[in-house]
Scaffold this active site. Structure first.
Site, short mmCIF file in Angstrom:
data_model
loop_
_atom_site.label_atom_id
_atom_site.label_comp_id
_atom_site.label_asym_id
_atom_site.label_seq_id
_atom_site.Cartn_x
_atom_site.Cartn_y
_atom_site.Cartn_z
N ARG A 198 -13.50 -8.94 1.56
CA ARG A 198 -12.03 -8.65 1.18
C ARG A 198 -11.20 -9.75 1.51
NH1 ARG A 198 -9.76 -3.36 1.42
NH2 ARG A 198 -7.97 -4.55 0.55
N GLN B 8 -10.10 -4.14 -3.48
CA GLN B 8 -11.44 -3.77 -2.95
C GLN B 8 -12.37 -4.05 -4.18
OE1 GLN B 8 -12.08 -1.93 0.09
NE2 GLN B 8 -14.12 -2.71 -0.28
N ASP C 201 -17.48 7.07 -1.59
CA ASP C 201 -16.10 6.95 -1.26
C ASP C 201 -15.69 8.20 -0.33
OD1 ASP C 201 -13.67 5.98 0.00
OD2 ASP C 201 -12.40 6.27 -1.92
N CYS D 297 -16.28 1.43 0.66
CA CYS D 297 -14.97 0.64 0.77
C CYS D 297 -14.58 0.53 2.23
CB CYS D 297 -13.86 0.94 -0.30
SG CYS D 297 -13.32 2.60 0.13
N ARG E 271 0.89 -1.16 0.06
CA ARG E 271 0.09 -0.04 -0.04
C ARG E 271 0.68 1.21 0.00
NH1 ARG E 271 -5.32 1.41 3.48
NH2 ARG E 271 -6.15 0.17 1.65
N HIS F 31 -7.42 0.62 -6.37
CA HIS F 31 -7.44 -0.20 -5.27
C HIS F 31 -8.14 -1.52 -5.90
CE1 HIS F 31 -7.68 -1.29 -1.20
NE2 HIS F 31 -8.71 -0.42 -0.84
N1 NVA Z 1 -9.99 6.46 -1.46
C1 NVA Z 1 -9.40 5.95 -0.06
C2 NVA Z 1 -10.04 4.63 0.08
C3 NVA Z 1 -9.41 3.89 1.42
C4 NVA Z 1 -9.85 2.81 1.60
C5 NVA Z 1 -8.27 6.33 0.22
O1 NVA Z 1 -7.26 6.15 -0.85
O2 NVA Z 1 -7.93 6.70 1.19
N1 CP Z 2 -11.14 -0.35 2.21
C1 CP Z 2 -9.81 -0.39 2.79
O1 CP Z 2 -8.90 -0.61 1.96
O2 CP Z 2 -9.72 -0.23 4.15
P1 CP Z 2 -8.39 -0.10 4.97
O3 CP Z 2 -7.81 1.37 4.56
O4 CP Z 2 -8.78 0.09 6.47
O5 CP Z 2 -7.62 -1.11 4.48
#
Ligand code: NVA
Ligand code: CP
Length: 307
Positions: A290, A136, A222, A262, A106, A133
């Site tokens: 997930r 997800q 989101d 998500c 990540r 992502h």
């Molecule tokens: N769009 C959000 C998703 C978090 C799971 C982010 O990138 O923070």
């Molecule tokens: N939806 C998702 O990826 O959640 P986290 O940021 O908690 O991993």
């Protein structure tokens, strides 16, 4: 000659046929888990998880999932590793991938995970980047199938930021044959080039989020401010004020429309509590899935199509 390593860096890395396989396997693997049936195809295999951004679901789902498959995990963060002290990403990839069988990352820019993958001896999975992502959306579509059957030909309404989730929905629509109705505030539109799609045939843009939701089979949104964009928080709060999924929007969608998010969610911002905690919401199944979907993904990347 050994077959080339497969990575999962964006949704378009797999074919529609491979997704059909993954959704089937996710269902089988989920069933085994629910029945307390031991399934350890990845015994002695190790997953390294590298987090340069915060996480709850991704961390728990990959970690629990890997243990359930008989493997183990190593957890790394930027601050706690040499990644935060400027060790080149290429060197990190070479070293880490000599010791583990699979890497989940990540991070911020997609270029970073691509550079890592280029120098990795083992499959690399995108656990979220600024642009995508895929894990997800893998879970989201699996969840849709569980509740409503095939997503082919359906309409998904995207209400909110033209972000990593929106881009991944667009890739999925192009690949799996459904349509995304996108409504974002101006200045936060999706960009076809960043989304990495070939044409605009699989999505339609709407100024008014109500219009995007009209007739939709699935409504999804989101956070207004994704990780890494915190400095824009105040400006975004103003720009996104009308992009809150409310009961009026759900009413113009199909009567059996689902709501997904998500997570993490901000009730009163991108979604009303009555929607996310209401009868059309499947967010908890979505979060749980997930883990099942990623177990199928890890099995596929390491073992291929097991019988
Ligand atoms: N769009 C959000 C998703 C978090 C799971 C982010 O990138 O923070
Ligand atoms: N939806 C998702 O990826 O959640 P986290 O940021 O908690 O991993």
């Amino acid at each position: 000659m050994a077959s080339p390593i497969r990575h999962y860096l964006q949704f378009s890395d797999f074919t529609a046929d491979e997704y059909a396989w993954l959704f089937e396997r996710a269902a089988v693997i989920k069933k085994k888990f629910k029945a307390y049936e031991k399934y350890h195809p990845l015994a002695d295999r190790t997953l390294a998880m590298i987090f340069e951004k915060a996480s709850t679901r991704t961390r728990v789902s990959f970690e629990a999932g890997m243990y359930q498959l008989g493997g183990s995990v190593v957890h790394l963060t930027t601050d706690g590793s040499q990644l935060g002290r400027a060790e080149p990403i290429e060197d990190s990839a070479k070293v880490i991938s000599r010791m583990v069988d699979l890497v989940m990352i990540r991070t911020f820019g997609q270029d970073k995970i691509e550079r890592f993958a280029e120098h990795s001896r083992v499959p690399v999975i995108n656990g979220l980047t600024n642009e995508f992502h895929p894990c997800q959306i893998l879970a989201d579509i699996f969840t849709y199938i569980e509740h409503r059957g095939s997503i082919r030909g359906k309409v998904v309404a995207w209400v909110g930021d033209g972000n990593n989730m929106a881009n991944t929905w667009l890739q999925a629509a192009e690949l799996l044959g459904f349509t995304v109705h996108v409504s974002t505030p101006s200045g936060y539109e999706v960009d076809q080039d960043v989304a990495g799609i070939r044409s605009s045939d699989s999505y339609k843009v709407f100024k008014d989020p109500m219009d995007a939701c009209r007739g939709a089979d699935l409504v999804t949104t989101d956070v207004w401010t994704s990780m890494g964009y915190e400095a824009e928080n105040e400006a975004r709060k103003k720009a996104f004020a009308d992009w809150c999924v409310d009961t009026e929007m759900m009413k113009v969608a199909k009567p059996d429309a689902l709501f997904m998010h998500c997570l993490p969610a901000h009730r009163g911002e991108e979604v009303e509590a009555d929607v996310i905690d209401g009868p059309q919401s499947v967010v908890w199944d979505e979060a749980e899935n997930r883990m099942h979907a990623q177990k199928a993904l890890m099995e596929f990347l390491l073992l291929g199509r097991v019988s």
